[in-house]
Design a protein around this motif. Sequence first.
Motif, PDB file in Angstrom:
ATOM      1  N   HIS A   1       1.668  -5.616  -8.717  1.00  0.00           N
ATOM      2  CA  HIS A   1       0.402  -5.339  -9.066  1.00  0.00           C
ATOM      3  C   HIS A   1      -0.037  -4.148  -8.545  1.00  0.00           C
ATOM      4  O   HIS A   1      -0.123  -4.117  -7.355  1.00  0.00           O
ATOM      5  CB  HIS A   1      -0.818  -6.509  -8.727  1.00  0.00           C
ATOM      6  CG  HIS A   1      -0.436  -7.748  -9.517  1.00  0.00           C
ATOM      7  ND1 HIS A   1      -0.793  -7.765 -10.955  1.00  0.00           N
ATOM      8  CD2 HIS A   1       0.042  -8.655  -9.394  1.00  0.00           C
ATOM      9  CE1 HIS A   1      -0.334  -9.134 -11.394  1.00  0.00           C
ATOM     10  NE2 HIS A   1       0.263  -9.575 -10.209  1.00  0.00           N
TER      11      HIS A   1
ATOM     12  N   GLN B   1       0.906  -1.308   0.187  1.00  0.00           N
ATOM     13  CA  GLN B   1       0.068   0.095  -0.221  1.00  0.00           C
ATOM     14  C   GLN B   1       0.920   1.034  -0.070  1.00  0.00           C
ATOM     15  O   GLN B   1       1.740   1.247   0.615  1.00  0.00           O
ATOM     16  CB  GLN B   1      -0.889  -0.039   1.128  1.00  0.00           C
ATOM     17  CG  GLN B   1      -1.962   1.047   1.158  1.00  0.00           C
ATOM     18  CD  GLN B   1      -2.869   1.359   2.654  1.00  0.00           C
ATOM     19  OE1 GLN B   1      -2.760   0.235   3.132  1.00  0.00           O
ATOM     20  NE2 GLN B   1      -3.606   2.063   2.459  1.00  0.00           N
TER      21      GLN B   1
ATOM     22  N   GLY C   1      -3.781  -0.831 -12.843  1.00  0.00           N
ATOM     23  CA  GLY C   1      -5.002  -1.211 -12.952  1.00  0.00           C
ATOM     24  C   GLY C   1      -5.578  -1.755 -12.089  1.00  0.00           C
ATOM     25  O   GLY C   1      -6.676  -2.352 -12.040  1.00  0.00           O
ATOM     26  N   ARG C   2      -4.938  -1.957 -10.781  1.00  0.00           N
ATOM     27  CA  ARG C   2      -5.508  -2.820  -9.682  1.00  0.00           C
ATOM     28  C   ARG C   2      -6.025  -1.796  -8.526  1.00  0.00           C
ATOM     29  O   ARG C   2      -5.425  -0.764  -8.410  1.00  0.00           O
ATOM     30  CB  ARG C   2      -4.260  -3.581  -8.983  1.00  0.00           C
ATOM     31  CG  ARG C   2      -3.435  -4.571 -10.173  1.00  0.00           C
ATOM     32  CD  ARG C   2      -4.548  -5.570 -10.655  1.00  0.00           C
ATOM     33  NE  ARG C   2      -4.040  -6.860 -11.279  1.00  0.00           N
ATOM     34  CZ  ARG C   2      -3.640  -6.993 -12.425  1.00  0.00           C
ATOM     35  NH1 ARG C   2      -3.582  -5.789 -13.133  1.00  0.00           N
ATOM     36  NH2 ARG C   2      -3.100  -8.055 -13.082  1.00  0.00           N
ATOM     37  N   GLU C   3      -6.748  -2.335  -7.923  1.00  0.00           N
ATOM     38  CA  GLU C   3      -7.366  -1.454  -7.013  1.00  0.00           C
ATOM     39  C   GLU C   3      -6.435  -1.708  -5.536  1.00  0.00           C
ATOM     40  O   GLU C   3      -6.376  -0.631  -4.742  1.00  0.00           O
ATOM     41  CB  GLU C   3      -8.905  -1.939  -6.580  1.00  0.00           C
ATOM     42  CG  GLU C   3      -9.854  -1.689  -7.542  1.00  0.00           C
ATOM     43  CD  GLU C   3     -11.252  -1.941  -7.224  1.00  0.00           C
ATOM     44  OE1 GLU C   3     -11.309  -2.323  -6.115  1.00  0.00           O
ATOM     45  OE2 GLU C   3     -12.124  -1.645  -8.091  1.00  0.00           O
ATOM     46  N   VAL C   4      -5.935  -2.699  -5.386  1.00  0.00           N
ATOM     47  CA  VAL C   4      -5.099  -2.848  -4.117  1.00  0.00           C
ATOM     48  C   VAL C   4      -3.945  -3.441  -4.625  1.00  0.00           C
ATOM     49  O   VAL C   4      -3.578  -4.245  -5.517  1.00  0.00           O
ATOM     50  CB  VAL C   4      -5.687  -4.126  -3.101  1.00  0.00           C
ATOM     51  CG1 VAL C   4      -4.891  -4.293  -1.806  1.00  0.00           C
ATOM     52  CG2 VAL C   4      -7.112  -3.709  -2.698  1.00  0.00           C
TER      53      VAL C   4
ATOM     54  N   PRO D   1      -1.763  -0.085  -8.262  1.00  0.00           N
ATOM     55  CA  PRO D   1      -3.201   1.022  -8.809  1.00  0.00           C
ATOM     56  C   PRO D   1      -2.543   2.110  -9.546  1.00  0.00           C
ATOM     57  O   PRO D   1      -1.440   2.388  -9.685  1.00  0.00           O
ATOM     58  CB  PRO D   1      -3.727   1.699  -7.449  1.00  0.00           C
ATOM     59  CG  PRO D   1      -2.534   1.284  -6.223  1.00  0.00           C
ATOM     60  CD  PRO D   1      -1.907   0.171  -6.971  1.00  0.00           C
ATOM     61  N   ASP D   2      -3.515   2.719 -10.499  1.00  0.00           N
ATOM     62  CA  ASP D   2      -3.189   3.682 -11.172  1.00  0.00           C
ATOM     63  C   ASP D   2      -2.628   5.039 -10.532  1.00  0.00           C
ATOM     64  O   ASP D   2      -3.064   5.189  -9.312  1.00  0.00           O
ATOM     65  CB  ASP D   2      -4.114   4.247 -12.186  1.00  0.00           C
ATOM     66  CG  ASP D   2      -4.507   3.065 -13.273  1.00  0.00           C
ATOM     67  OD1 ASP D   2      -3.600   2.016 -13.399  1.00  0.00           O
ATOM     68  OD2 ASP D   2      -5.764   2.888 -13.850  1.00  0.00           O
TER      69      ASP D   2
END
Length: 369
Positions: free
Chosen positions: A173, A97, A118-121, A175-176
């Motif tokens: 992986h 995070q 493109g990942r949320e987490v 997030p943007d």
Amino acid sequence: EPVGAAAGDGPPPPPPPPGDPVPPKRPSIDQLIGQIEGIAKDVAGKVDWQGIAGQVREGVGKGVEAVRKAAEEAKLAENLGRFFGNRETKTVELPLQVPEGKTLRIEASVADLTLHGGREVGSFTSTAGFRGANVEEAKRRAALYSPVIEETSDAIIVRLQDSPESAVDAVFHLPDGLAIEVHNTSGRLKLRQLNARLKASGATAYLDAKDVKGDLDVEFHSGECTIQEAELGRLRLETKSADVTLVRVRAEATIRSSSGDISGSDCTFASGRFETASGDVALVLAAFPSGDLTASVVSGDASISVPAGGNAQVELSTLQGEAHCSFELEDKVEGQGRLSGRLGSGGSRLQISTVSGSVRLDQADAAAH
């Protein structure tokens, strides 16, 4: 009776008659094998003495020195086994995070890195490989491996390894919208569906970027670079020795290479600067640049193909080679390796130059045929 004479004393024996010298007696195989244990004390490490004995039997006439040499070679082979022998891997999966306003920094020595967007987490998986002189040593080194995550006032730092002796394959992986810095001394950097402000550096790098957005700033000494399907605000790439390939890239671009070719196909550059000291520059543009565009070469050819209907002030120059333009230029001036003129209403500058080589400005659709 003479003083000091001893009973039985007489004249010294005569020297042996001249002849061929008597060759030294060669030790037997058993004697040579017996000396191995003594030599072992002088040679550190684990040694395959059975293999050495075989070498001795093949070359018994070389004596003890052959045994010593064989032992040293066995020791060298044992050391090389640490790098080319037994291998053990360990995989670690961790969440990742990055708080808003902080930069993600990825540090590695020898690693292949893949960054997915493109990942949320956020998360990452790191697989590290270790070699050892034997299975136990390789397993012991692998068991100690763990990536390190640190947080500072302005960054989240991921250190993938603390030793260049290990090789890491890590997949992130993300997030943007992140700001990302990558430093990898040697290895591949693969970007897929990434939307970020990325800055990467290293000694040897192989960049493979596809379907990326944001800003891209890459600097490395040698390797290769391929960027495809990219919608970038700013693209800066600087290398000492590498070929650069751009396919369907949209950006404001600055690309410099001391040695290597720069090629682009179906690209759109609002403005751009493309420079190589030794190599060719060949660009085929999907749209006429709205700003200044420059291609400069010291030793090599430079060519740009653009669609018809654009506006620019054109300048082509070469000291040793030919200058060619397939467009009809207004206010055309030509001579001694130089050609200049105006396309449409002029405005932005389109410059192509080389010291040793040819320069060309062609119409893109005509060049395709």
